[in-house]
Design an enzyme around this catalytic site. Structure first.
Site, PDB file in Angstrom:
ATOM      1  N   ASP A  56       0.796  -1.240   0.000  1.00 23.16           N
ATOM      2  CA  ASP A  56       0.000   0.000   0.000  1.00 23.16           C
ATOM      3  C   ASP A  56       0.828   1.291   0.000  1.00 23.16           C
ATOM      4  O   ASP A  56       0.521   2.231   0.743  1.00 23.16           O
ATOM      5  CB  ASP A  56      -0.946   0.010   1.202  1.00 23.16           C
ATOM      6  CG  ASP A  56      -1.953  -1.123   1.173  1.00 23.16           C
ATOM      7  OD1 ASP A  56      -1.942  -1.915   0.219  1.00 23.16           O
ATOM      8  OD2 ASP A  56      -2.756  -1.211   2.119  1.00 23.16           O
TER       9      ASP A  56
ATOM     10  N   LYS B  61      -7.136  -4.962  -2.892  1.00 27.35           N
ATOM     11  CA  LYS B  61      -7.852  -5.409  -1.701  1.00 27.35           C
ATOM     12  C   LYS B  61      -8.856  -4.347  -1.267  1.00 27.35           C
ATOM     13  O   LYS B  61      -8.737  -3.190  -1.655  1.00 27.35           O
ATOM     14  CB  LYS B  61      -6.878  -5.744  -0.573  1.00 27.35           C
ATOM     15  CG  LYS B  61      -5.961  -4.621  -0.152  1.00 27.35           C
ATOM     16  CD  LYS B  61      -4.830  -5.152   0.714  1.00 27.35           C
ATOM     17  CE  LYS B  61      -3.950  -4.057   1.269  1.00 27.35           C
ATOM     18  NZ  LYS B  61      -4.599  -3.210   2.277  1.00 27.35           N
TER      19      LYS B  61
ATOM     20  N   CYS C 115      -2.081  -2.587   7.815  1.00 26.99           N
ATOM     21  CA  CYS C 115      -1.992  -3.475   6.653  1.00 26.99           C
ATOM     22  C   CYS C 115      -0.697  -4.274   6.618  1.00 26.99           C
ATOM     23  O   CYS C 115      -0.697  -5.426   6.178  1.00 26.99           O
ATOM     24  CB  CYS C 115      -2.194  -2.671   5.371  1.00 26.99           C
ATOM     25  SG  CYS C 115      -3.855  -1.950   5.286  1.00 26.99           S
TER      26      CYS C 115
END
Length: 212
Positions: free
Chosen positions: A8, A106, A151
């Protein structure tokens, strides 16, 4: 085979973004320098629909950081971020992306958040990354990115659960720290689960002999 998983590293999680991780941009040069040392590089992206239920905008009367029950799971409420195909969802333009073999999206379903790069938060729906890595005979996952306490943590824990040897490259991650000590607690949890910790010096220090 060893894989580098870049979690990310997206505009909305960097300074100036909708959900900026403090000093998140400081990892980019480290991650860029690490990539050539790995046989396989993959990345994850939050890729939300505009009505995603993790957005505080979908919960009138609530504030960022509140926790609500969403289909039986605790859900932290966040600012609107990483809406699919938006500038905020894109990887930062200073991040080297030519070596990325595959990107796994995701959080694509409105009522399912996915901190982990492998599964949704309920652990029921796969992104495909686990199968992809197994098919390429990956044994060790080395994880970098954002954010340590969300995450990155979830991706590392699922990597262990799936049977991969798993490493956290600590100086190539940064955390949100909604509450003081969240990152330290996340790292402790990862270590207790079997995640090993390293720093980029293992690869980048002069005379380093780290395996690729």
């Amino acid at each position: 085979m060893n894989a580098l998983i870049m979690v990310d590293i997206q505009n909305d999680f960097l300074p100036g973004g909708a959900l900026a991780v403090p000093h998140g941009d400081t990892i980019i040069s480290i991650v860029n320098r690490l990539q050539p040392f790995f046989q396989l590089v993959v990345a994850t992206q939050d890729w939300h629909p505009p009505n995603h239920m993790s957005f505080v905008s979908q919960h009138p009367g609530h504030s960022v950081g509140d926790v609500v029950n969403l289909d039986g799971l605790d859900q932290v409420l966040w600012p609107t971020h990483c809406v699919h195909n938006s500038h905020g969802a894109a990887m930062h333009d200073q991040l080297h992306t030519t070596s990325i073999a595959e990107v796994f999206h995701k959080g694509t379903e409105p009522r399912l958040d996915s901190y982990s790069g492998f599964f949704d938060n309920g652990g029921n729906h796969e992104t495909g990354m686990g199968t992809y890595l197994r098919d390429r005979r990956v044994t060790d996952n080395f994880i970098v990115g954002l954010a340590t306490d969300y995450c990155v943590r979830a991706t590392a824990l699922d990597s262990i659960r799936l049977g991969f040897r798993t490493w956290l490259i600590e100086d190539a991650c940064r955390g949100v720290e909604l509450n003081a000590g969240d990152c330290e607690a996340a790292i402790t949890e990862m270590k207790q689960a079997g995640v090993q910790c390293a720093t980029s010096a293992r690869w980048l220090a002069p005379n380093s002999t780290a395996p690729s």
